[in-house]
Write an enzyme that holds these catalytic residues in place. Structure first.
Site, PDB file in Angstrom:
ATOM      1  N   GLU B  49       0.891  -1.471   0.068  1.00 45.92           N
ATOM      2  CA  GLU B  49       0.254  -0.089   0.054  1.00 45.92           C
ATOM      3  C   GLU B  49       1.046   1.373   0.431  1.00 45.92           C
ATOM      4  O   GLU B  49       0.861   2.145  -0.464  1.00 45.92           O
ATOM      5  CB  GLU B  49      -0.385  -0.113   1.229  1.00 45.92           C
ATOM      6  CG  GLU B  49      -1.940  -0.781   1.665  1.00 45.92           C
ATOM      7  CD  GLU B  49      -1.584  -2.249   1.842  1.00 45.92           C
ATOM      8  OE1 GLU B  49      -0.379  -2.352   1.840  1.00 45.92           O
ATOM      9  OE2 GLU B  49      -2.618  -3.580   1.281  1.00 45.92           O
ATOM     10  N   PHE B 111     -11.112  -6.926  14.192  1.00 44.68           N
ATOM     11  CA  PHE B 111     -10.054  -7.783  13.281  1.00 44.68           C
ATOM     12  C   PHE B 111      -9.748  -5.745  12.175  1.00 44.68           C
ATOM     13  O   PHE B 111     -10.641  -6.193  11.693  1.00 44.68           O
ATOM     14  CB  PHE B 111     -10.289  -8.509  12.554  1.00 44.68           C
ATOM     15  CG  PHE B 111      -9.301  -9.156  11.860  1.00 44.68           C
ATOM     16  CD1 PHE B 111      -8.361  -9.584  11.994  1.00 44.68           C
ATOM     17  CD2 PHE B 111      -9.889  -9.247  10.375  1.00 44.68           C
ATOM     18  CE1 PHE B 111      -7.423  -9.984  11.182  1.00 44.68           C
ATOM     19  CE2 PHE B 111      -9.141  -9.918   9.002  1.00 44.68           C
ATOM     20  CZ  PHE B 111      -7.710 -10.200   9.683  1.00 44.68           C
ATOM     21  N   GLN B 112      -8.354  -5.629  12.025  1.00 40.14           N
ATOM     22  CA  GLN B 112      -8.168  -4.696  10.758  1.00 40.14           C
ATOM     23  C   GLN B 112      -8.914  -3.924  11.598  1.00 40.14           C
ATOM     24  O   GLN B 112      -9.214  -2.883  10.613  1.00 40.14           O
ATOM     25  CB  GLN B 112      -8.463  -5.446   9.490  1.00 40.14           C
ATOM     26  CG  GLN B 112      -7.577  -6.447   8.734  1.00 40.14           C
ATOM     27  CD  GLN B 112      -7.553  -6.466   7.694  1.00 40.14           C
ATOM     28  OE1 GLN B 112      -8.406  -6.328   7.354  1.00 40.14           O
ATOM     29  NE2 GLN B 112      -6.375  -7.319   7.457  1.00 40.14           N
ATOM     30  N   LYS B 161     -17.371   0.056   6.789  1.00 37.58           N
ATOM     31  CA  LYS B 161     -17.603  -1.051   5.711  1.00 37.58           C
ATOM     32  C   LYS B 161     -19.603  -1.076   5.991  1.00 37.58           C
ATOM     33  O   LYS B 161     -19.658  -0.933   4.642  1.00 37.58           O
ATOM     34  CB  LYS B 161     -17.577  -2.069   6.172  1.00 37.58           C
ATOM     35  CG  LYS B 161     -18.000  -3.347   5.112  1.00 37.58           C
ATOM     36  CD  LYS B 161     -16.889  -4.906   5.118  1.00 37.58           C
ATOM     37  CE  LYS B 161     -17.506  -5.467   4.151  1.00 37.58           C
ATOM     38  NZ  LYS B 161     -16.740  -7.048   4.449  1.00 37.58           N
ATOM     39  N   MET B 475      25.048   7.967   1.721  1.00 40.68           N
ATOM     40  CA  MET B 475      24.235   9.603   1.675  1.00 40.68           C
ATOM     41  C   MET B 475      25.037   9.482   3.669  1.00 40.68           C
ATOM     42  O   MET B 475      25.508  10.290   3.519  1.00 40.68           O
ATOM     43  CB  MET B 475      23.590  10.131   1.832  1.00 40.68           C
ATOM     44  CG  MET B 475      23.620  11.700   1.770  1.00 40.68           C
ATOM     45  SD  MET B 475      24.587  12.745   1.521  1.00 40.68           S
ATOM     46  CE  MET B 475      23.527  13.159   0.219  1.00 40.68           C
TER      47      MET B 475
END
Lengths: 171, 561
Positions: B49, B111-112, B161, B475
């Site tokens: 993502e 959940f999630q 949802k 760097m």
């Protein structure tokens, strides 16, 4: 220097955390913050007492303005305004000191709002100096607990809080 | 007719002209993905993502439109945070849709579940949690408006949802009314007039242009102003492309790895005209030593940028394009006598600085990374879209590739996000399928989002990756070399994949150059391939980026080659 900032915000969930998050995220400090609905139920008023030099205050005011839910920011410092704070003090009041506590409360035009055999709970409203003074006087008599509301403020005279234009939009 | 939240969401996107979005599915966004199945909107399925956000960011930077991504709740959503913070720091307009658990489960440690509005509050311009399907279209309209107006930035919308399943009648508002959000576009006329007066009086002016030039589309006004009064222009990293790279008035970048002439010009100027830049610490070095003999004008759309780091003489809040146009109108009416001779001395001084201390490197048996960038520039004619990762690769790309046009240089300037370049290049290639898009990468950075090779292959996106492979986190190693007694603590990447074989594993072309004379053929072959290509340039291991201003020093105290 100490500043009293009045912030008109949209009355929506999460706005308080946007404002307080801004202060913590940018390292500004909050001495007190009060918030409640205004006469327009879609807006809330926050009164924030903070500290900083001119540059920090300019940033605070601009950063607050940048938040989408902030409608108006008004730094009252240096302007003519009335500010008040309330404190509830639970003070020990036993035989020897009961009368003394009441005398002090009377001088400060406070109110006793709860009584028990060993204590009074008193309510005092005033500016910060007045509250500090009574707290100092009551300390030797043993303050059991106290709760302060933080300051609320409003400009004097006819001006409402919408009136004062915020400075950074006019640069 | 009543529509579900999911349908309304896609309708709104279509009405906003969104054709391509980037994302990754999951439980909380199943209803939306179900609608996407036969929607005209194309979703580019990334492999992580974070890459969805960077790709949307690359899409936004190259097109100027709002980049859109869609991910699921919980880990899908938290994976976007680095991408969002990257876009926020660089003022890139994005709209991030995250799934959320059903409203009745919010706060239940479901959940999630993750509190995305809370998590992204400090790194979005604004965010929303939609609790009522009836407010969905209004919030989406507002979100697009907020993302692309004023100082642009990412906006996140969290979509529970159940709200995506709920039905309501759909209307899309024609306009947005936000009493608390009204960006100032027109600069103050009196201030612009003062700016014109100062410009005509100054003998040693310099323009310091930032990313605002690009986001407001002010390049042609900037060019006009600079040429009109022969004012040299230095850009911040974010301003690169805002003024033509090869132009004789271009001083190159200023700051920590800026050119000698840009940093000396800032230090010596008597008037600094700051346009859409924010005096970032990488630009200014020690603040007290920044433009110490100069009056400073600052034009920016964001009032908070003004007087934040540097006190200025003439602040102007407004859109830099509109302000410059107004300024040009004023200047065109004025007499400009006496102006040229003054600037001649100043310009002579600047070209003197350029002659004594140009950007330079010397190459013998091993490939110098600067040489690779220079060749990429020559062989693309400066017409490619270039993205970079972060570190040495980024600085060499900004020094040795001369960008002619705005919106052709994609780099994480503010946040400095390693792993940005490749997914951003994917987003750019989605926006411009026929353009050459090259990610100039390091061997460290490329490994941060290398999983996106699969995305490039799946959608036939012929992104070219040029790895300047020195086996180090270069760097950081350079800082350790200079300031930590060469104690190379954990900067040597002893183990890396064989990038050529890796390319092979993904079914794309992998090429390697180990000697200077192999560089050009490798680039040639890569550019002529219709596929994604990995070019592995095995470069000098301990090459440094110079000039370099050590942290805390004024910008005229540079370490030179």
């Amino acid at each position: 220097m100490r500043h009293v900032i009045s912030v008109l915000v949209e009355n929506e969930p999460g706005v308080l955390s946007r404002v307080s998050g801004l202060f913590s995220g940018r390292g500004f400090n909050i001495e007190s913050l009060t918030v409640a609905e205004t006469i327009d139920p879609t807006a809330s008023r926050m009164t924030i007492v903070t500290r900083g030099d001119d540059q920090i205050l300019e940033q605070i005011s601009k950063q607050l303005n940048k938040l989408i839910n902030v409608i108006k920011v008004n730094d009252l410092t240096g302007k003519s305004f009335v500010n008040r704070e309330m404190v509830l003090i639970k003070v020990a009041a036993e035989d020897a000191t009961r009368a003394e506590v009441l005398r002090i409360v009377d001088i400060f035009r406070g109110k006793v709002v709860d009584v028990s055999p060993k204590s009074y709970t008193i309510e005092i409203t005033g500016d910060e100096g007045k509250l500090e003074a009574i707290i100092d006087l009551l300390k030797p008599l043993r303050i059991i607990d106290l709760v302060r509301t933080g300051q609320v403020a409003i400009p004097r005279g006819k001006k409402d809080l919408q009136y004062v234009k915020n400075h950074d939009k006019n640069i | 007719m009543k529509l579900s939240g999911a349908k309304i969401l896609l309708k709104c996107l279509q009405l906003e002209g969104v054709g391509k979005i980037f994302g990754y599915p999951g439980g909380a966004v199943l209803d939306i993905f179900d609608q996407l199945f036969d929607s005209p909107i194309d979703l580019i399925l990334v492999r992580h993502e974070q890459a969805a956000v960077h790709a949307a960011d690359g899409f936004a930077r190259t097109t100027g439109k709002v980049g859109v991504c869609l991910v699921t709740s919980g880990p899908g959503a938290t994976n976007t945070v680095t991408g969002i913070a990257t876009a926020y720091m660089d003022s890139i307009p994005l709209l991030i849709f995250t799934g959320q658990v059903p409203t009745k489960l919010i706060g239940n440690d479901a959940f999630q579940e993750a509190d995305m509005v809370g998590i992204t509050r400090p790194c979005t311009k604004h965010n929303y949690l939609i609790k009522d399907v009836n407010s969905l279209s209004k919030c989406i309209k507002e979100a697009f408006y907020i993302a692309r107006t004023g100082r642009p930035g990412p906006v996140l919308i969290d979509l529970p949802k159940d709200v995506m399943k709920e039905l309501t009648s759909f209307t899309y508002p024609d306009k947005v009314e936000l009493k608390s959000y009204q960006p100032t576009y027109q600069g103050h006329r009196g201030q612009i007039k003062k700016m014109a007066d100062l410009l005509l009086k100054s003998k040693k002016p310099v323009i310091y242009a930032g990313g605002g030039i690009i986001s407001s589309g002010a390049s042609s006004q900037l060019l006009r102003l600079a040429e009109m009064l022969s004012i040299p222009v230095t850009t911040s990293l974010m301003g690169i492309g805002g003024f033509p790279g090869p132009h004789p008035l271009n001083l190159g970048m200023l700051g920590m790895h800026g050119t000698f002439r840009a940093n000396m010009a800032i230090t010596g100027c008597d008037l600094l005209i700051t346009l859409g830049a924010r005096f970032a610490d990488r630009d200014t070095g020690k603040i007290d030593g920044f433009a110490p003999h100069s009056k400073i004008i600052h034009v920016d759309i964001d009032p908070t940028s003004i007087s934040k780091n540097v006190q200025v003489d003439i602040p102007i809040v407004g859109d830099v394009k509109l302000v410059l146009q107004e300024l040009i109108n004023i200047l065109e009416k004025e007499e400009k006598t006496g102006r040229e001779s003054h600037s001649k001395e100043w310009l002579t001084q600047i070209s003197e600085w350029k002659k004594t201390h140009p950007l330079a490197y010397s190459q013998k048996d091993r490939i110098k990374p600067q040489y690779v960038v220079e060749k990429i520039y020559e062989m693309t004619g400066g017409d490619a879209i270039i993205s970079t990762e972060v570190g040495q690769n980024q600085m060499w790309a900004s020094q040795y590739y001369l960008f002619k046009e705005p919106r052709t240089f994609l780099t994480s300037g503010g946040l400095g996000t390693m792993g940005y370049g490749f997914p951003a290049a994917i987003g750019a290639q989605v926006a411009f399928p026929d353009k050459t898009v090259i990610d100039i990468a390091g061997d460290g950075s490329i490994q941060m989002n290398i999983q996106e090779l699969a995305t490039a292959v799946q959608y036939n996106l012929p992104v070219k990756i040029a790895i300047l492979n020195n086996g180090y986190l270069g760097m950081v190693r350079q800082w350790q070399e200079l300031f930590y007694q060469k104690r190379y603590s954990h900067t040597c990447m002893d183990v890396a994949p064989d990038f050529v074989k890796l390319a092979d594993a993904y079914g794309i072309l992998g090429l390697r150059a180990t000697k200077p004379d192999e560089v050009v053929p490798v680039i040639e072959e890569a550019l002529s391939s219709p596929k994604p290509v990995i070019m592995d340039f095995v470069v000098e291991k301990e090459e440094g980026v110079y000039p370099m201003v050590p942290a805390g020093k004024p910008i005229n105290q540079m370490l030179l080659v």
